[in-house]
Design a protein around this motif. Structure first.
Motif, PDB file in Angstrom:
ATOM      1  N   GLY A 113       3.899   0.626   7.970  1.00 26.48           N
ATOM      2  CA  GLY A 113       3.154   0.346   8.703  1.00 26.48           C
ATOM      3  C   GLY A 113       2.770  -1.154   8.687  1.00 26.48           C
ATOM      4  N   LEU A 114       3.466  -2.332   8.679  1.00 23.63           N
ATOM      5  CA  LEU A 114       2.446  -3.571   8.041  1.00 23.63           C
ATOM      6  C   LEU A 114       1.944  -4.282   9.070  1.00 23.63           C
ATOM      7  CD1 LEU A 114       4.898  -5.674   6.017  1.00 23.63           C
ATOM      8  CD2 LEU A 114       2.911  -5.215   5.405  1.00 23.63           C
ATOM      9  N   SER A 115       1.724  -4.655  10.470  1.00 25.24           N
ATOM     10  CA  SER A 115       0.938  -5.051  11.333  1.00 25.24           C
ATOM     11  C   SER A 115      -0.749  -4.583  11.062  1.00 25.24           C
ATOM     12  CB  SER A 115       1.052  -4.405  12.708  1.00 25.24           C
ATOM     13  OG  SER A 115       1.228  -2.865  12.243  1.00 25.24           O
ATOM     14  N   ASN A 116      -1.469  -5.027  11.818  1.00 24.60           N
ATOM     15  CA  ASN A 116      -2.801  -4.870  11.448  1.00 24.60           C
ATOM     16  C   ASN A 116      -3.570  -3.183  12.273  1.00 24.60           C
ATOM     17  OD1 ASN A 116      -5.846  -6.042  11.014  1.00 24.60           O
ATOM     18  ND2 ASN A 116      -5.724  -5.449  13.134  1.00 24.60           N
ATOM     19  N   GLU A 117      -2.564  -3.477  13.018  1.00 20.92           N
ATOM     20  CA  GLU A 117      -3.068  -1.966  14.039  1.00 20.92           C
ATOM     21  C   GLU A 117      -2.265  -0.544  12.938  1.00 20.92           C
ATOM     22  OE1 GLU A 117      -0.897  -4.637  15.190  1.00 20.92           O
ATOM     23  OE2 GLU A 117      -3.079  -5.532  17.169  1.00 20.92           O
ATOM     24  N   ALA A 118      -1.302  -1.010  12.679  1.00 18.67           N
ATOM     25  CA  ALA A 118      -0.887  -0.255  11.616  1.00 18.67           C
ATOM     26  C   ALA A 118      -1.361   0.555  10.379  1.00 18.67           C
ATOM     27  CB  ALA A 118       1.173  -0.429  10.735  1.00 18.67           C
ATOM     28  N   ARG A 119      -1.716  -1.248   9.870  1.00 15.89           N
ATOM     29  CA  ARG A 119      -2.702  -0.497   8.888  1.00 15.89           C
ATOM     30  C   ARG A 119      -4.080   0.290   8.738  1.00 15.89           C
ATOM     31  NH1 ARG A 119      -2.055  -5.745   4.476  1.00 15.89           N
ATOM     32  NH2 ARG A 119      -0.305  -6.269   5.154  1.00 15.89           N
ATOM     33  N   GLU A 120      -4.780  -0.255   9.906  1.00 16.36           N
ATOM     34  CA  GLU A 120      -5.788   0.260  10.463  1.00 16.36           C
ATOM     35  C   GLU A 120      -5.809   2.031  10.829  1.00 16.36           C
ATOM     36  OE1 GLU A 120      -9.138  -0.263  10.927  1.00 16.36           O
ATOM     37  OE2 GLU A 120      -8.459  -1.479   8.996  1.00 16.36           O
ATOM     38  N   THR A 121      -4.155   2.448  11.321  1.00 12.97           N
ATOM     39  CA  THR A 121      -4.374   3.375  11.729  1.00 12.97           C
ATOM     40  C   THR A 121      -4.299   4.341  10.265  1.00 12.97           C
ATOM     41  OG1 THR A 121      -3.255   3.183  14.148  1.00 12.97           O
ATOM     42  CG2 THR A 121      -2.695   4.764  12.748  1.00 12.97           C
ATOM     43  N   ALA A 122      -3.564   3.621   9.360  1.00  6.72           N
ATOM     44  CA  ALA A 122      -2.952   4.300   8.183  1.00  6.72           C
ATOM     45  C   ALA A 122      -4.854   4.584   7.345  1.00  6.72           C
ATOM     46  CB  ALA A 122      -2.358   3.265   7.104  1.00  6.72           C
ATOM     47  N   ALA A 123      -5.248   3.674   7.489  1.00  2.68           N
ATOM     48  CA  ALA A 123      -6.705   4.141   7.196  1.00  2.68           C
ATOM     49  C   ALA A 123      -7.093   4.663   6.953  1.00  2.68           C
ATOM     50  CB  ALA A 123      -7.466   2.043   7.162  1.00  2.68           C
ATOM     51  N   MET A 124      -7.129   5.167   8.606  1.00  5.73           N
ATOM     52  CA  MET A 124      -8.159   5.940   9.596  1.00  5.73           C
ATOM     53  C   MET A 124      -7.851   7.453   9.488  1.00  5.73           C
ATOM     54  SD  MET A 124      -9.481   4.142  12.491  1.00  5.73           S
ATOM     55  CE  MET A 124      -7.663   4.306  12.943  1.00  5.73           C
ATOM     56  N   ASP A 125      -6.219   7.109   9.404  1.00  3.83           N
ATOM     57  CA  ASP A 125      -5.449   8.857   8.947  1.00  3.83           C
ATOM     58  C   ASP A 125      -4.743   9.254   8.173  1.00  3.83           C
ATOM     59  OD1 ASP A 125      -6.728  10.325  11.978  1.00  3.83           O
ATOM     60  OD2 ASP A 125      -6.610   8.359  12.522  1.00  3.83           O
ATOM     61  N   ALA A 126      -4.005   8.678   7.655  1.00  2.00           N
ATOM     62  CA  ALA A 126      -2.841   9.197   6.734  1.00  2.00           C
ATOM     63  C   ALA A 126      -3.124   9.490   5.315  1.00  2.00           C
ATOM     64  CB  ALA A 126      -2.052   7.774   6.597  1.00  2.00           C
ATOM     65  N   ASP A 127      -2.538  10.177   4.924  1.00  8.50           N
ATOM     66  CA  ASP A 127      -2.568  10.028   3.420  1.00  8.50           C
ATOM     67  C   ASP A 127      -1.655   9.559   2.616  1.00  8.50           C
ATOM     68  OD1 ASP A 127      -4.605  13.107   3.901  1.00  8.50           O
ATOM     69  OD2 ASP A 127      -2.251  13.491   5.331  1.00  8.50           O
ATOM     70  N   VAL A 128      -0.825   8.930   3.047  1.00  5.72           N
ATOM     71  CA  VAL A 128      -0.181   8.378   2.085  1.00  5.72           C
ATOM     72  C   VAL A 128      -0.163   7.812   2.381  1.00  5.72           C
ATOM     73  CG1 VAL A 128       2.134   8.318   0.469  1.00  5.72           C
ATOM     74  CG2 VAL A 128       0.243  10.519   0.537  1.00  5.72           C
ATOM     75  N   TYR A 129       0.119   6.265   2.264  1.00  2.00           N
ATOM     76  CA  TYR A 129       0.355   5.235   3.292  1.00  2.00           C
ATOM     77  C   TYR A 129       2.237   4.423   2.363  1.00  2.00           C
ATOM     78  CZ  TYR A 129       0.787   0.196   4.709  1.00  2.00           C
ATOM     79  OH  TYR A 129       0.788  -0.835   5.258  1.00  2.00           O
ATOM     80  N   LEU A 130       2.875   4.365   3.360  1.00  5.37           N
ATOM     81  CA  LEU A 130       4.151   3.841   3.195  1.00  5.37           C
ATOM     82  C   LEU A 130       4.194   2.408   2.784  1.00  5.37           C
ATOM     83  CD1 LEU A 130       6.596   7.479   4.343  1.00  5.37           C
ATOM     84  CD2 LEU A 130       6.044   6.711   1.517  1.00  5.37           C
ATOM     85  N   MET A 131       4.805   1.282   1.779  1.00  5.40           N
ATOM     86  CA  MET A 131       5.579   0.435   2.486  1.00  5.40           C
ATOM     87  C   MET A 131       7.125   0.759   2.068  1.00  5.40           C
ATOM     88  SD  MET A 131       2.644  -1.094  -0.397  1.00  5.40           S
ATOM     89  CE  MET A 131       2.053   0.335  -1.476  1.00  5.40           C
TER      90      MET A 131
END
Length: 355
Positions: A177-195
């Motif tokens: 996800g590219l939005s600020n909210e999506a990036r924060e969610t990924a930064a806090m809880d994802a293992d792999v950030y998909l682009m």
């Protein structure tokens, strides 16, 4: 210095997303158990490390049902199984995924989709706050731990199902996800950030931003890249094959195809449109990255197009930027998996992502 292996995944077209020419449905390629299982079994036999099983509501077939059915037939690959978190009750989802992971002997990984319920409308901040709570609750239960959560969206005090205790720790979460909210969610809880596809300069900026965000939460994160591919022996053949893919789609048809997608108004989809608008007349936004495919589909809207050497060099440039996992697709998916496996895969140092 030895180059670290990259994870090379293929795409299982579970959402009626398989064509010989985009926008021209073929009854033999519409998502079904028979067709989609052929895609998965082909990718497994060809040596891919993983396969993404996507999820939609109104199109295609159910992801978890399909994953459970195909899991006993998959010998080597991981299954990157997409989960629309807004549509599931977390304890039951944990039990389903724990069971699936046992069938796969630990080869399950999970693509978290920040979804709404069918018919529901949530703004981005609310939806991503619910996604964050769901990811944390799901990880807790799949780690075999008791869940004690009194959140905005989830209020549960429940022990982990026995199957989750048996299959712990939790599988890795892939998330995009590219939005600020999506990036924060990924930064806090994802293992792999998909682009999704973007220029190399922009990918570098996104990776830097995500590393900084993760560090603020005392975490590190890995990076994945979802892109189509058209590879042929010569560049002319590759470009001709790419042009053929979209040759039957006019502007109105393309607009209608993109509008049907549940994510048609997302920041990521808008970014794919910006890339198409900025591309050269031939549709290339930079060497080997062709945006024309986005004329006839929503979401991931560009393809690596070229000879085997050009495709390999593009992958290596992405790897140098920090990408460790790739999810490729091509039309039709069985045929293009074979092309990629013959022309590119033997020349890549690859293996399942270390998680």
């Amino acid at each position: 210095m030895e180059i670290s292996p990259v994870e090379i995944s293929w795409f299982g077209a579970l959402c009626d997303d398989d064509y010989e020419q985009l926008g021209v449905p073929n009854a033999d390629l519409i998502s079904s158990w028979q067709h989609c299982s052929e895609i998965v079994r082909t990718a497994d036999s060809l040596g891919f490390d993983n396969i993404l099983l996507p999820s939609g509501y109104d199109l295609g077939i159910d992801t978890l049902s399909f994953a459970s059915s195909i899991a006993p037939l998959v010998q080597n690959m991981r299954l990157l199984t997409a989960v629309r978190v807004g549509e599931n009750w977390v304890p039951q989802l944990a039990r389903q995924l724990g069971t699936l992971n046992q069938v796969l002997n630990g080869r399950l990984v999970i693509n978290i989709i920040s979804s709404e319920m069918p018919g529901e409308t949530l703004d981005g901040p609310h939806r991503y706050r619910r996604t964050t709570e769901t990811m944390r609750a799901l990880r807790t239960l799949m780690n075999g731990e008791r869940l004690e959560m009194d959140g905005e969206f989830i209020s549960l005090q429940v022990d982990a199902p026995r199957i989750c205790k048996a299959t712990a720790p939790a599988p890795a979460f892939y998330f995009g996800g590219l939005s600020n909210e999506a990036r924060e969610t990924a930064a806090m809880d994802a293992d792999v950030y998909l682009m999704w596809p973007d220029t190399e300069d922009q990918i570098s900026l996104i990776i830097s931003d995500m590393r900084e965000r993760a560090a603020r939460h005392n975490r590190t994160i890995k990076f994945g890249y979802r892109v189509h591919v058209v590879v042929r022996e010569t560049e002319e053949e590759a470009r001709n094959a790419a042009a053929f893919l979209i040759s039957a789609v006019d502007e109105a048809t393309g607009d209608a195809i993109r509008a049907k997608s549940l994510d048609s108004t997302s920041i990521g989809v808008k970014r794919q449109a910006e890339l198409r608008a900025a591309a050269h007349e031939d549709g290339f936004i930079e060497p080997s990255l062709w945006t024309g495919i986005g004329k006839a589909r929503s979401g991931c809207g560009a393809a690596i197009v070229g000879t085997p050497q050009q495709v390999i060099e593009k992958i290596q440039r992405y790897q140098a930027l920090g990408i460790e996992a790739f999810i490729f697709s091509g039309y039709p998916h069985v045929d293009e998996a074979k092309q990629f496996a013959e022309l590119v895969l033997p020349h890549l140092h690859h293996g399942p992502l270390a998680l």
